[in-house]
Design a protein around this motif. Structure first.
Motif, PDB file in Angstrom:
ATOM      1  N   LEU A 201      28.352  27.807  58.467  1.00 52.01           N
ATOM      2  CA  LEU A 201      27.157  27.064  58.829  1.00 52.01           C
ATOM      3  C   LEU A 201      27.558  26.009  59.851  1.00 52.01           C
ATOM      4  O   LEU A 201      28.631  25.429  59.771  1.00 52.01           O
ATOM      5  CB  LEU A 201      26.543  26.372  57.615  1.00 52.01           C
ATOM      6  N   MET A 202      26.692  25.779  60.822  1.00 57.77           N
ATOM      7  CA  MET A 202      26.940  24.690  61.751  1.00 57.77           C
ATOM      8  C   MET A 202      26.623  23.370  61.075  1.00 57.77           C
ATOM      9  O   MET A 202      25.855  23.321  60.109  1.00 57.77           O
ATOM     10  CB  MET A 202      26.079  24.866  63.006  1.00 57.77           C
ATOM     11  N   ASP A 203      27.208  22.299  61.567  1.00 59.35           N
ATOM     12  CA  ASP A 203      26.803  20.972  61.121  1.00 59.35           C
ATOM     13  C   ASP A 203      26.949  19.987  62.267  1.00 59.35           C
ATOM     14  O   ASP A 203      27.595  20.267  63.273  1.00 59.35           O
ATOM     15  CB  ASP A 203      27.568  20.523  59.873  1.00 59.35           C
ATOM     16  N   PHE A 283      23.072  23.278  59.082  1.00 62.24           N
ATOM     17  CA  PHE A 283      21.878  24.007  59.509  1.00 62.24           C
ATOM     18  C   PHE A 283      22.283  25.386  60.024  1.00 62.24           C
ATOM     19  O   PHE A 283      23.459  25.631  60.349  1.00 62.24           O
ATOM     20  CB  PHE A 283      21.128  23.234  60.597  1.00 62.24           C
ATOM     21  N   MET A 284      21.288  26.268  60.116  1.00 60.57           N
ATOM     22  CA  MET A 284      21.546  27.619  60.604  1.00 60.57           C
ATOM     23  C   MET A 284      21.659  27.655  62.127  1.00 60.57           C
ATOM     24  O   MET A 284      22.535  28.299  62.685  1.00 60.57           O
ATOM     25  CB  MET A 284      20.437  28.570  60.150  1.00 60.57           C
ATOM     26  N   GLY A 290      15.646  21.260  70.095  1.00 57.54           N
ATOM     27  CA  GLY A 290      16.677  20.436  69.486  1.00 57.54           C
ATOM     28  C   GLY A 290      16.505  20.210  68.003  1.00 57.54           C
ATOM     29  O   GLY A 290      17.348  19.576  67.366  1.00 57.54           O
ATOM     30  N   SER A 291      15.403  20.707  67.420  1.00 53.97           N
ATOM     31  CA  SER A 291      15.201  20.592  65.986  1.00 53.97           C
ATOM     32  C   SER A 291      16.098  21.576  65.247  1.00 53.97           C
ATOM     33  O   SER A 291      16.676  22.489  65.856  1.00 53.97           O
ATOM     34  CB  SER A 291      13.734  20.854  65.641  1.00 53.97           C
ATOM     35  N   LEU A 292      16.193  21.412  63.924  1.00 52.38           N
ATOM     36  CA  LEU A 292      17.131  22.180  63.128  1.00 52.38           C
ATOM     37  C   LEU A 292      16.407  23.211  62.261  1.00 52.38           C
ATOM     38  O   LEU A 292      15.368  22.908  61.657  1.00 52.38           O
ATOM     39  CB  LEU A 292      17.944  21.242  62.228  1.00 52.38           C
ATOM     40  N   PRO A 295      17.740  22.934  57.647  1.00 53.36           N
ATOM     41  CA  PRO A 295      18.710  21.834  57.503  1.00 53.36           C
ATOM     42  C   PRO A 295      18.995  21.521  56.039  1.00 53.36           C
ATOM     43  O   PRO A 295      18.123  21.626  55.182  1.00 53.36           O
ATOM     44  CB  PRO A 295      18.010  20.662  58.195  1.00 53.36           C
ATOM     45  N   ILE A 296      20.247  21.127  55.770  1.00 56.62           N
ATOM     46  CA  ILE A 296      20.686  20.747  54.430  1.00 56.62           C
ATOM     47  C   ILE A 296      21.432  19.426  54.531  1.00 56.62           C
ATOM     48  O   ILE A 296      22.394  19.305  55.299  1.00 56.62           O
ATOM     49  CB  ILE A 296      21.603  21.821  53.807  1.00 56.62           C
TER      50      ILE A 296
END
Length: 312
Positions: A201-203, A283-284, A290-292, A295-296
């Protein structure tokens, strides 16, 4: 000036993200979901500094005698992590990192002890070795460590087969891997493209500029990043109300006006805050705006200046 004595070194950071790959020019190792830090080990003491060069030694008293496990005074680069039921627990680490009371820090070191994994060495035998290639530094690291134990280990690496290692992290639900060029030297306080992260997952890190109360003890944090010196809206992530105590502990004031460069729509009920706190969000993917997506909330971090949260 002797930087080892003065404690002025800051770590070199990863500057590239990529898809899984194989290469004979890289070493591959696990990416750990923890707190990056530098460990200064001398003949009678151990000192820990985070990425912002803040001394956090007293926050993690379980490492006071780590110097006994190396053969010579040295400076190690690595990651602090906390395990809970056999898995890395970033939230537990976050709780420990925010503990400033020495007595409570000691109690936490017993109930939720941390582990330090070293993956690089910058100084050994009274010499700086940052100009040596990574493969040479890894060899010196293994030669310098006298022994490992339950609170201390050296990161293992593999050659060539980065894709297979990455696939293993997917199966084990781990953070991902890091690929480092074998020839890479160490340049403190820089970001290098010779070190590459490959993540499940990206962060990213975001400045918290407000929140919107929801329901069932849930709030929605308003996220932002700096772009040309101004805070730009980046979306929301939900978080439990119980985590609001962190913002209170940091003495973050409520603002009358929105600190964003442009007020986003549908934020009439937002509580605006001083842009002092930084949150890590998984986030995926990022949308074109630019929104996610998905998101976690991962946790807060105190080792990063909000001004360093740059929109890319």
């Amino acid at each position: 000036m002797n930087s080892f004595v003065e404690r002025t070194i800051r770590p070199m950071l990863i500057g590239e993200t990529a898809e899984p790959f194989d290469s004979d020019d890289y070493l591959f190792e696990l990416k750990l979901d923890g707190l990056r830090c530098l460990m200064y080990l001398e003949n009678d003491r151990a000192e820990i500094y985070n990425k912002r060069n803040v001394n956090i030694t007293e926050v993690f008293p379980e490492f006071h005698d780590l110097y006994k496990y190396v053969k010579t005074p040295c400076l190690l680069d690595g990651e602090l992590i906390v395990y809970e039921q056999g898995a890395i627990d970033f939230f537990a680490l976050q709780q420990r990192a925010h503990q400033k009371n020495p007595f409570r820090a000691k109690l936490a070191s017993n109930s939720h002890p941390a582990h330090f994994t070293a993956f690089d060495i910058l100084y050994a035998k009274d010499n700086w070795i940052m100009d040596q290639p990574l493969t040479k530094r890894k060899k010196i690291l293994n030669q310098t460590v006298r022994s490992e134990y339950e609170r201390f280990s050296v990161s293992r690496t593999i050659e060539r087969y980065g894709t297979a290692l990455y696939q293993m992290t997917v199966e084990k639900n781990l953070e991902g891997i890091v690929a480092k060029q074998k020839s890479s030297t160490y340049i403190p306080d820089s970001r290098t493209k010779k070190w590459v992260k490959v993540k499940n997952l990206m962060d990213d890190d975001y400045v918290i500029c407000g929140y919107i109360p929801k329901h069932d003890s849930i709030i929605s944090l308003v996220l932002s990043q700096y772009e040309q010196g101004e805070l730009q809206y980046c979306g929301h992530v939900t978080m439990g109300v119980r985590n609001l105590h962190f913002l209170e502990d940091q003495q973050i004031s409520i603002l009358k006006e929105c600190p964003l460069a442009k007020l986003p729509p549908h934020h009439e009920n937002a509580v605006w805050l001083e842009p002092k706190a930084v949150a890590v969000v998984k986030f995926m993917m990022k949308t074109e705006s630019g929104s996610l997506r998905q998101p976690i909330f991962k946790g807060f971090r105190t080792d990063k200046n909000p001004r360093d949260c740059i929109r890319r």
